[in-house]
Design a protein around this motif. Sequence first.
Motif, short mmCIF file in Angstrom:
data_model
loop_
_atom_site.label_atom_id
_atom_site.label_comp_id
_atom_site.label_asym_id
_atom_site.label_seq_id
_atom_site.Cartn_x
_atom_site.Cartn_y
_atom_site.Cartn_z
N UNK A 57 1.18 -0.96 0.24
CA UNK A 57 -0.23 -0.20 -0.29
C UNK A 57 1.00 1.16 0.47
N UNK A 58 0.62 2.18 -0.71
CA UNK A 58 0.76 3.76 -0.61
C UNK A 58 0.00 4.56 0.46
N UNK A 59 0.60 5.33 0.87
CA UNK A 59 0.38 6.35 1.60
C UNK A 59 0.56 7.49 1.24
N UNK A 60 -0.60 8.62 1.73
CA UNK A 60 -0.33 10.27 1.45
C UNK A 60 0.66 10.87 2.99
N UNK A 61 2.13 11.41 2.48
CA UNK A 61 2.94 11.71 3.28
C UNK A 61 2.98 13.13 2.36
N UNK A 62 2.38 14.14 3.81
CA UNK A 62 2.54 16.08 3.58
C UNK A 62 3.69 16.13 4.47
N UNK A 63 4.56 17.48 3.96
CA UNK A 63 5.28 17.89 4.51
C UNK A 63 4.95 19.55 4.57
N UNK A 64 4.82 20.10 5.88
CA UNK A 64 4.04 21.35 5.88
C UNK A 64 5.33 22.38 6.65
N UNK A 65 6.59 23.12 5.27
CA UNK A 65 7.24 24.00 6.21
C UNK A 65 6.89 25.29 5.76
N UNK A 66 7.33 25.88 7.84
CA UNK A 66 7.05 27.02 7.74
C UNK A 66 8.19 27.79 8.21
N UNK A 67 8.69 28.95 7.97
CA UNK A 67 9.35 29.72 7.94
C UNK A 67 9.19 30.95 8.59
N UNK A 68 9.24 31.25 9.65
CA UNK A 68 8.12 32.43 10.54
C UNK A 68 9.67 33.71 10.61
N UNK A 69 9.57 34.90 10.03
CA UNK A 69 10.31 35.84 10.06
C UNK A 69 10.64 36.31 11.30
N UNK A 86 2.29 37.36 16.77
CA UNK A 86 1.41 36.11 16.36
C UNK A 86 1.42 35.71 15.14
N UNK A 87 1.55 34.71 15.13
CA UNK A 87 1.19 34.55 14.19
C UNK A 87 0.18 32.82 13.78
N UNK A 88 -0.16 33.09 12.86
CA UNK A 88 -1.98 32.24 12.41
C UNK A 88 -1.61 31.90 10.87
N UNK A 89 -1.81 30.30 11.21
CA UNK A 89 -1.56 29.63 10.09
C UNK A 89 -2.59 28.49 9.26
N UNK A 90 -3.45 28.96 8.39
CA UNK A 90 -5.36 27.63 8.59
C UNK A 90 -4.98 26.97 6.89
N UNK A 91 -4.94 26.57 6.94
CA UNK A 91 -5.13 25.21 6.21
C UNK A 91 -5.37 25.78 4.69
N UNK A 92 -6.68 26.08 5.03
CA UNK A 92 -8.24 26.02 4.37
C UNK A 92 -7.53 27.65 3.34
N UNK A 93 -7.06 28.93 4.76
CA UNK A 93 -6.46 30.34 3.93
C UNK A 93 -5.33 30.16 2.90
N UNK A 94 -4.38 29.31 3.24
CA UNK A 94 -3.07 28.54 2.94
C UNK A 94 -2.96 27.99 0.65
N UNK A 95 -4.21 27.38 1.23
CA UNK A 95 -4.84 26.06 -0.11
C UNK A 95 -5.89 26.81 -0.96
#
Length: 160
Positions: A57-69, A86-95
């Motif tokens: 079987x294959x599984x989906x691997x997700x990598x999320x890289x966040x660089x905080x300035x 304060x830094x806010x990250x929402x997947x729905x907004x990023x995508x």
Amino acid sequence: MKSSLLLWVALAVSLEFVLVAGTLLDYEGEERVLVNNKCKCTTVTSRLVPSKENPDEEILERNIRITVPLRSRQNISDPTSPLRTTFVYRMAELCKKCDPVEVELGGEIYEAQQSTSCNEPETCYTYNRDKCYTTTFPFIYHGETKHIQAALTPASCYAD
């Protein structure tokens, strides 16, 4: 409260799975960039990898890289504003994809966008190098103070 939170998490996970699964099926083993948001300094990549439990079987691997300035300002166009804490990250907004896409329906071509929240302003944590940012500052010359506009991102403000 917990049930509504679980509902939102389930919805977000299923939405992201649909987004990722729909774009990755043709790219076995290759890492694919799903999101490269320069405004929020984030990159999301995915790839199919063999499962550790079942190698067939294959599984989906997700990598999320966040660089905080670290020296980001609350208002990036104002160098005198306080540092952002304060830094806010929402997947729905990023995508979200706001660029219009041409779609053919019933023999006619329509323009559509894949997100409904594109009119809301996006909070950027660093400069988008494709956008021109300027600020006004006081300039004293021969005892006279003038307010001059300066480019914070000169490469995007002036043509070659």
